[in-house]
Design an enzyme around this catalytic site. Structure first.
Site, short mmCIF file in Angstrom:
data_model
loop_
_atom_site.label_atom_id
_atom_site.label_comp_id
_atom_site.label_asym_id
_atom_site.label_seq_id
_atom_site.Cartn_x
_atom_site.Cartn_y
_atom_site.Cartn_z
N LYS A 1 -4.38 -5.24 -9.72
CA LYS A 1 -3.12 -5.08 -9.02
C LYS A 1 -1.98 -5.52 -9.94
O LYS A 1 -2.15 -6.37 -10.81
CB LYS A 1 -3.09 -5.92 -7.74
CG LYS A 1 -4.19 -5.57 -6.76
CD LYS A 1 -4.04 -6.30 -5.47
CE LYS A 1 -5.28 -6.10 -4.59
NZ LYS A 1 -5.59 -4.70 -4.34
N TYR B 1 0.85 -1.19 0.00
CA TYR B 1 0.00 0.00 0.00
C TYR B 1 0.88 1.24 0.00
O TYR B 1 1.89 1.29 0.71
CB TYR B 1 -0.91 0.03 1.23
CG TYR B 1 -1.95 -1.04 1.28
CD1 TYR B 1 -3.25 -0.81 0.84
CD2 TYR B 1 -1.64 -2.31 1.78
CE1 TYR B 1 -4.21 -1.80 0.90
CE2 TYR B 1 -2.60 -3.30 1.83
CZ TYR B 1 -3.89 -3.04 1.40
OH TYR B 1 -4.84 -4.03 1.44
N HIS C 1 -6.89 1.09 -2.19
CA HIS C 1 -6.54 -0.31 -2.38
C HIS C 1 -5.05 -0.45 -2.63
O HIS C 1 -4.36 0.49 -3.03
CB HIS C 1 -7.32 -0.91 -3.55
CG HIS C 1 -8.79 -1.00 -3.30
ND1 HIS C 1 -9.34 -1.92 -2.43
CD2 HIS C 1 -9.84 -0.29 -3.79
CE1 HIS C 1 -10.65 -1.77 -2.40
NE2 HIS C 1 -10.98 -0.79 -3.22
#
Length: 389
Positions: free
Chosen positions: A344, A287, A295
């Site tokens: 991601k 993060y 997110h």
């Protein structure tokens, strides 16, 4: 310095003091609540459930954001459908037969949801066809049947619904006593409600807090004595596998805890918030600011790399290393596909394993960690239809 407790039966670290829990979470988002998804918020949720005053929890904020995103998507879809209908009308006015046919058939707007209030109902969809195919339940109103005792021609029963709804009035004295009893129950709940949640720390987080920051001291849950930082390294290395390995004075350079902690320490030192990535099939999530803000941007896989010539000097070592690195391209493709689905970026973190040396037997933590090197490689999923010029 905060006190944490090591439980050898579960190989886990627990924090029970409420001030320590809040401090560890706010100083770097360490650990997770034992009764929560991430942030320890069980007490506030329980207060909300019992009608007591409580702050907004992270789960409630997340739920509200999801509802707002859903409303935004429904509104965007409704505007798109309105633009399509407007374009159909323009084309129909210009003599387009396809547009005229669609308007004549009453092409509906297929947006469903609370934001869709100006559209006509869809009468030719699968839900309508399924409802139409169901047998008649024979529910009729007072206007359809003159005498409810008379059977209908098809032999089904009929039900008459009364338009008058009876209203029950509660005496004021009974209402006041009930309200007073509820207030007493709320007060008793508030007095007896205690926080049953504790904070769970991973072994890597605990060692970083104890060795890297000096913010915690670890107590043995059985004896109640403080575990020295040098002993923590051996202790966590033993409990890195299940069942835990035997106590050994010499650490293996490729011990699972050592390799994992090197990657954790590396990215924590660079300012990243490192959290567990087991939910997405990876080792860590990175993060930029923290899980309460946004997110995770990156998903991290920690892979040991045996580049030193020591590991390939003999056939026995080569065979042992080959078994440890036995992974297929299908495994990597599956992990990468999952990360692409959750938006991601997959990062392969290679930790170069040094050869055994005397420093691994002296418990000189700084000297041990200094021998490792970390390399990162980003992998992105290539989709042909998006990569075309």
């Amino acid at each position: 310095m905060h006190s944490v407790y090591f439980d050898s039966a579960t190989s886990s670290i627990h924090v029970t003091d409420e001030k320590a829990i809040r401090a560890l979470w706010e100083m770097g988002f360490f650990g997770k609540g034992s009764l929560s998804r991430s942030e320890p918020s069980w007490l506030e949720r329980e207060k909300k459930k019992r009608g007591l005053a409580g702050q907004k929890t992270s789960e409630e904020i997340t739920r509200k954001r999801r509802e707002e995103r859903r409303e935004m998507k429904l509104e965007r879809a409704r505007k798109e459908q309105e633009a399509i209908m407007q374009q159909l009308k323009v084309e129909a006015a210009n003599g387009n037969p396809v547009a005229q046919q669609q308007l004549a058939n009453g092409t509906p707007v297929t947006v469903n949801g609370p934001a869709d209030t100006s559209t006509t109902p869809q009468t030719n969809g699968p839900a309508h066809k399924e409802a139409a195919s169901q047998p008649d339940m024979g529910l009729t109103t007072e206007e359809d049947v003159s005498d409810p005792k008379q059977p209908t021609p098809n032999g089904t029963k009929t039900v008459r619904f009364s338009p008058v709804v009876e209203k029950k009035e509660i005496p004021k004295a009974e209402y006041a006593s009930t309200n007073h009893q509820l207030m007493n129950e709320v007060d008793s709940f508030e007095e007896t409600l205690t926080n049953e949640e504790h904070l769970q720390l991973s072994n890597e987080e605990t060692f970083f807090l104890a060795y890297g920051l000096g913010a915690v001291q670890v107590f043995d849950d059985a004896s109640g004595s403080v575990i020295p930082t040098r002993s923590l390294l051996n202790l966590f290395a033993q409990h890195s596998t299940f069942p835990s390995s035997a106590d050994s004075a010499i650490l293996e350079p490729d011990n699972q805890f050592l390799v994992s902690y090197v990657a954790y320490h590396h990215f924590r030192s660079l300012g990243w918030i490192v959290r567990s990535g087991v939910k997405f099939g990876v080792d860590y999530l990175l993060y930029n600011r923290g899980p309460v803000f946004a997110h995770a941007e990156f998903a991290l896989l920690v892979l040991p790399s045996y580049e030193h010539l020591f590991w390939s000097a003999t056939a026995e070592r080569r065979e042992r290393i080959a078994k440890k690195q036995d992974r297929s391209w299908w495994w990597l493709h599956g992990v990468n596909r999952v990360q692409a689905h959750v938006m991601k970026t997959l990062v392969l973190c290679f930790v170069d394993i040094p050869p055994p040396s005397e420093s691994f037997s002296t418990n000189n933590i700084g000297e041990i960690l200094r021998q490792y090197k970390v390399r990162e490689m980003i992998i992105k999923r290539w989709t042909p239809n998006r990569a075309r010029d």
